[in-house]
Design a protein around this motif. Sequence first.
Motif, PDB file in Angstrom:
ATOM      1  N   SER A 132      36.548  42.503  26.220  1.00  0.00           N
ATOM      2  CA  SER A 132      37.956  42.754  26.177  1.00  0.00           C
ATOM      3  C   SER A 132      38.284  42.107  24.417  1.00  0.00           C
ATOM      4  N   LYS A 133      39.226  42.607  24.266  1.00  0.00           N
ATOM      5  CA  LYS A 133      39.868  42.374  22.865  1.00  0.00           C
ATOM      6  C   LYS A 133      40.090  40.645  22.932  1.00  0.00           C
ATOM      7  N   THR A 134      40.520  40.242  23.942  1.00  0.00           N
ATOM      8  CA  THR A 134      40.999  38.690  24.204  1.00  0.00           C
ATOM      9  C   THR A 134      39.792  38.079  24.151  1.00  0.00           C
ATOM     10  N   ALA A 135      38.685  38.461  24.547  1.00  0.00           N
ATOM     11  CA  ALA A 135      37.552  37.765  24.729  1.00  0.00           C
ATOM     12  C   ALA A 135      37.063  37.248  23.413  1.00  0.00           C
ATOM     13  N   VAL A 136      37.189  37.636  22.412  1.00  0.00           N
ATOM     14  CA  VAL A 136      37.019  37.464  21.132  1.00  0.00           C
ATOM     15  C   VAL A 136      38.215  36.909  19.937  1.00  0.00           C
ATOM     16  N   GLY A 137      39.205  36.807  20.505  1.00  0.00           N
ATOM     17  CA  GLY A 137      40.386  36.073  19.633  1.00  0.00           C
ATOM     18  C   GLY A 137      41.612  36.589  20.454  1.00  0.00           C
ATOM     19  N   GLY A 138      42.732  35.937  19.932  1.00  0.00           N
ATOM     20  CA  GLY A 138      43.918  36.004  20.581  1.00  0.00           C
ATOM     21  C   GLY A 138      44.481  35.319  21.581  1.00  0.00           C
ATOM     22  N   LYS A 139      45.858  35.335  21.957  1.00  0.00           N
ATOM     23  CA  LYS A 139      46.099  34.679  23.155  1.00  0.00           C
ATOM     24  C   LYS A 139      45.806  35.609  24.413  1.00  0.00           C
ATOM     25  N   ALA A 140      45.652  34.918  25.570  1.00  0.00           N
ATOM     26  CA  ALA A 140      45.188  35.611  26.861  1.00  0.00           C
ATOM     27  C   ALA A 140      45.303  34.681  27.778  1.00  0.00           C
ATOM     28  N   PRO A 141      45.385  35.130  29.212  1.00  0.00           N
ATOM     29  CA  PRO A 141      45.224  34.237  30.443  1.00  0.00           C
ATOM     30  C   PRO A 141      43.783  33.480  30.346  1.00  0.00           C
ATOM     31  N   VAL A 142      43.664  32.426  30.547  1.00  0.00           N
ATOM     32  CA  VAL A 142      42.356  31.830  30.136  1.00  0.00           C
ATOM     33  C   VAL A 142      41.172  32.326  31.076  1.00  0.00           C
ATOM     34  N   ALA A 143      41.485  32.390  32.418  1.00  0.00           N
ATOM     35  CA  ALA A 143      40.520  32.885  33.499  1.00  0.00           C
ATOM     36  C   ALA A 143      40.151  34.294  32.816  1.00  0.00           C
ATOM     37  N   HIS A 144      40.817  35.209  32.804  1.00  0.00           N
ATOM     38  CA  HIS A 144      40.439  36.621  32.335  1.00  0.00           C
ATOM     39  C   HIS A 144      39.529  36.463  30.891  1.00  0.00           C
ATOM     40  N   ALA A 145      40.332  35.642  29.918  1.00  0.00           N
ATOM     41  CA  ALA A 145      39.614  35.834  28.738  1.00  0.00           C
ATOM     42  C   ALA A 145      38.158  35.192  28.634  1.00  0.00           C
ATOM     43  N   VAL A 146      38.040  34.086  29.337  1.00  0.00           N
ATOM     44  CA  VAL A 146      36.688  33.650  29.558  1.00  0.00           C
ATOM     45  C   VAL A 146      35.693  34.244  30.125  1.00  0.00           C
ATOM     46  N   SER A 147      36.253  34.962  31.133  1.00  0.00           N
ATOM     47  CA  SER A 147      35.016  35.810  31.913  1.00  0.00           C
ATOM     48  C   SER A 147      34.819  36.817  31.058  1.00  0.00           C
ATOM     49  N   LYS A 148      35.679  37.355  30.568  1.00  0.00           N
ATOM     50  CA  LYS A 148      35.235  38.521  29.679  1.00  0.00           C
ATOM     51  C   LYS A 148      34.372  37.993  28.243  1.00  0.00           C
ATOM     52  N   ALA A 149      34.600  36.966  28.033  1.00  0.00           N
ATOM     53  CA  ALA A 149      33.866  36.449  26.877  1.00  0.00           C
ATOM     54  C   ALA A 149      32.221  36.039  27.358  1.00  0.00           C
ATOM     55  N   ALA A 150      32.113  35.962  28.511  1.00  0.00           N
ATOM     56  CA  ALA A 150      31.005  35.642  29.142  1.00  0.00           C
ATOM     57  C   ALA A 150      30.153  36.983  29.169  1.00  0.00           C
ATOM     58  N   VAL A 151      31.012  37.960  29.436  1.00  0.00           N
ATOM     59  CA  VAL A 151      30.374  39.375  29.445  1.00  0.00           C
ATOM     60  C   VAL A 151      29.786  39.740  28.056  1.00  0.00           C
ATOM     61  N   VAL A 152      30.824  39.477  27.195  1.00  0.00           N
ATOM     62  CA  VAL A 152      30.091  39.900  25.411  1.00  0.00           C
ATOM     63  C   VAL A 152      28.978  39.086  25.304  1.00  0.00           C
ATOM     64  N   ARG A 153      28.822  37.657  25.483  1.00  0.00           N
ATOM     65  CA  ARG A 153      27.729  37.160  25.091  1.00  0.00           C
ATOM     66  C   ARG A 153      26.674  37.446  25.915  1.00  0.00           C
ATOM     67  N   MET A 154      26.564  37.786  27.260  1.00  0.00           N
ATOM     68  CA  MET A 154      25.854  38.219  28.030  1.00  0.00           C
ATOM     69  C   MET A 154      25.033  39.638  27.496  1.00  0.00           C
ATOM     70  N   SER A 155      25.972  40.416  27.195  1.00  0.00           N
ATOM     71  CA  SER A 155      25.596  41.737  26.412  1.00  0.00           C
ATOM     72  C   SER A 155      24.825  41.551  25.206  1.00  0.00           C
ATOM     73  N   GLU A 156      25.247  40.566  24.395  1.00  0.00           N
ATOM     74  CA  GLU A 156      24.117  40.467  23.144  1.00  0.00           C
ATOM     75  C   GLU A 156      22.992  39.714  23.565  1.00  0.00           C
TER      76      GLU A 156
END
Length: 226
Positions: A132-156
């Motif tokens: 998600s765009k919010t996984a790497v920056g910007g305002k967002a609901p914390v649970a959604h953004a954190v879970s998607k940030a984990a997906v980004v790092r997992m992918s790397e």
Amino acid sequence: MSGTAVITGAAGALGQAVVAEFRHRGWQVVAVDRPGPALDGVAGDEGVHAVPAELSSRDEVQRAWEEVDRIGPTDALVALAGGFRPGSLADLTEEVWEELWQSNTTSVLWCCQAAAARMADAGGGTIVTVGSKTAVGGKAPVAHAVSKAAVVRMSELLADELRPRGIRVNCVLPSVIDTPANRSWMSADLAARAVAPAAIAAVIAFLAGPDSAPVSGARVPVYGDS
């Protein structure tokens, strides 16, 4: 391009667009989602096979891939399945946190594990995840953004781990997608800037195909002006 693509979250608005794009490009598609009329509708198309599953369970994912194996080899995985819940930190509950972590992060992990094992045995394959765009920056609901940030790092991490086995892993980063459900709450300005599912689907199909052979470990923004 020909082969078998497993698409999770296939019954959703973006999932249906991805299924259509892959079929247009000649792929056989295994559509994976929770059982119900929406999944049945997707599977009514030629070349599309439905596999119902609850993807937050590792056992369920392993069972689903046993069905996939009977349809064809897993040449590509598109891990779309996930969820969104609005809310502030003060509103966050254990149930919402667990729901989004399971739907957005755990489901991707177990699907990648099942798909990668088969791809490695076959000599390679491609995986596309959805952050998600919010996984790497910007305002967002914390649970959604954190879970998607984990997906980004997992992918790397998976891109590095699986590259020696011939498996590429890339992650797309959408923001607001132009779907009927989102149109119900979007302002006219935001609706004008939202990205069509078909446009995102075309990028995903490119990342899964041979023309993107040099690309792995990428975060690909697909949010336009949204």
